[in-house]
Motif scaffolding. Structure first.
Motif, PDB file in Angstrom:
ATOM      1  N   VAL A  48      30.335  35.454  36.710  1.00 31.31           N
ATOM      2  CA  VAL A  48      31.258  34.317  36.708  1.00 31.31           C
ATOM      3  C   VAL A  48      30.865  33.386  35.560  1.00 31.31           C
ATOM      4  CG1 VAL A  48      32.047  32.298  37.999  1.00 31.31           C
ATOM      5  CG2 VAL A  48      31.628  34.453  39.189  1.00 31.31           C
ATOM      6  N   PRO A  49      31.815  33.050  34.688  1.00 31.42           N
ATOM      7  CA  PRO A  49      31.484  32.163  33.575  1.00 31.42           C
ATOM      8  C   PRO A  49      31.147  30.754  34.070  1.00 31.42           C
ATOM      9  CG  PRO A  49      33.834  32.616  33.607  1.00 31.42           C
ATOM     10  CD  PRO A  49      33.209  33.455  34.669  1.00 31.42           C
ATOM     11  N   GLU A  50      30.318  30.077  33.328  1.00 33.70           N
ATOM     12  CA  GLU A  50      29.933  28.714  33.696  1.00 33.70           C
ATOM     13  C   GLU A  50      31.176  27.844  33.811  1.00 33.70           C
ATOM     14  OE1 GLU A  50      27.206  25.136  31.918  1.00 33.70           O
ATOM     15  OE2 GLU A  50      26.609  27.204  31.542  1.00 33.70           O
ATOM     16  N   GLY A  51      31.292  27.150  34.917  1.00 37.87           N
ATOM     17  CA  GLY A  51      32.440  26.285  35.168  1.00 37.87           C
ATOM     18  C   GLY A  51      33.683  27.025  35.637  1.00 37.87           C
ATOM     19  N   GLY A  52      33.577  28.339  35.857  1.00 35.54           N
ATOM     20  CA  GLY A  52      34.748  29.121  36.218  1.00 35.54           C
ATOM     21  C   GLY A  52      34.791  29.581  37.662  1.00 35.54           C
ATOM     22  N   LEU A  53      33.856  29.146  38.480  1.00 32.13           N
ATOM     23  CA  LEU A  53      33.776  29.636  39.851  1.00 32.13           C
ATOM     24  C   LEU A  53      35.043  29.333  40.657  1.00 32.13           C
ATOM     25  CD1 LEU A  53      32.204  31.100  42.010  1.00 32.13           C
ATOM     26  CD2 LEU A  53      31.081  28.934  42.576  1.00 32.13           C
ATOM     27  N   ALA A  54      35.572  28.144  40.545  1.00 31.09           N
ATOM     28  CA  ALA A  54      36.777  27.787  41.307  1.00 31.09           C
ATOM     29  C   ALA A  54      37.953  28.676  40.916  1.00 31.09           C
ATOM     30  CB  ALA A  54      37.131  26.317  41.101  1.00 31.09           C
ATOM     31  N   ARG A  55      38.103  28.951  39.625  1.00 33.16           N
ATOM     32  CA  ARG A  55      39.209  29.806  39.167  1.00 33.16           C
ATOM     33  C   ARG A  55      39.018  31.249  39.643  1.00 33.16           C
ATOM     34  NH1 ARG A  55      38.221  26.528  34.913  1.00 33.16           N
ATOM     35  NH2 ARG A  55      36.996  28.095  33.803  1.00 33.16           N
ATOM     36  N   VAL A  56      37.777  31.738  39.602  1.00 31.77           N
ATOM     37  CA  VAL A  56      37.513  33.102  40.047  1.00 31.77           C
ATOM     38  C   VAL A  56      37.745  33.231  41.549  1.00 31.77           C
ATOM     39  CG1 VAL A  56      35.688  34.821  40.344  1.00 31.77           C
ATOM     40  CG2 VAL A  56      35.983  33.679  38.142  1.00 31.77           C
ATOM     41  N   ARG A  57      37.324  32.249  42.313  1.00 30.88           N
ATOM     42  CA  ARG A  57      37.578  32.280  43.763  1.00 30.88           C
ATOM     43  C   ARG A  57      39.072  32.227  44.062  1.00 30.88           C
ATOM     44  NH1 ARG A  57      32.520  28.764  45.995  1.00 30.88           N
ATOM     45  NH2 ARG A  57      31.130  30.543  46.210  1.00 30.88           N
ATOM     46  N   ALA A  58      39.814  31.423  43.305  1.00 31.66           N
ATOM     47  CA  ALA A  58      41.268  31.356  43.481  1.00 31.66           C
ATOM     48  C   ALA A  58      41.901  32.702  43.141  1.00 31.66           C
ATOM     49  CB  ALA A  58      41.861  30.249  42.610  1.00 31.66           C
ATOM     50  N   ALA A  59      41.406  33.344  42.101  1.00 35.26           N
ATOM     51  CA  ALA A  59      41.918  34.654  41.710  1.00 35.26           C
ATOM     52  C   ALA A  59      41.640  35.687  42.802  1.00 35.26           C
ATOM     53  CB  ALA A  59      41.291  35.095  40.390  1.00 35.26           C
TER      54      ALA A  59
END
Length: 69
Positions: A38-49
């Motif tokens: 998971v890219p730094e700062g991208g956890l929320a977007r990855v979880r949404a995906a």
């Protein structure tokens, strides 16, 4: 945090690509490429995906990896 996509389950709906394009990318007509970290700062977007995947092919978590699931 790691990502695993069950490419046998993935049907190419590409909801993940729209929600986290820095992590997921289409590859051909029915295939998906992704970055397992998971890219730094991208956890929320990855979880949404992962949540948006209609076939629940995306696993996100510290235990995501070989033998998980």
């Amino acid at each position: 945090m790691r990502i695993v996509v069950d490419l046998n389950r993935c049907q190419g709906y590409a909801q993940c690509v729209f929600l986290a394009p820095e992590t997921f990318a289409p590859h051909g007509e029915e295939s998906l490429m992704y970055t397992p970290a998971v890219p730094e700062g991208g956890l929320a977007r990855v979880r949404a995906a992962a949540a948006a995947c209609p076939v629940r092919a995306i696993l996100v978590g510290e235990r995501a990896g070989p033998g998980a699931g």
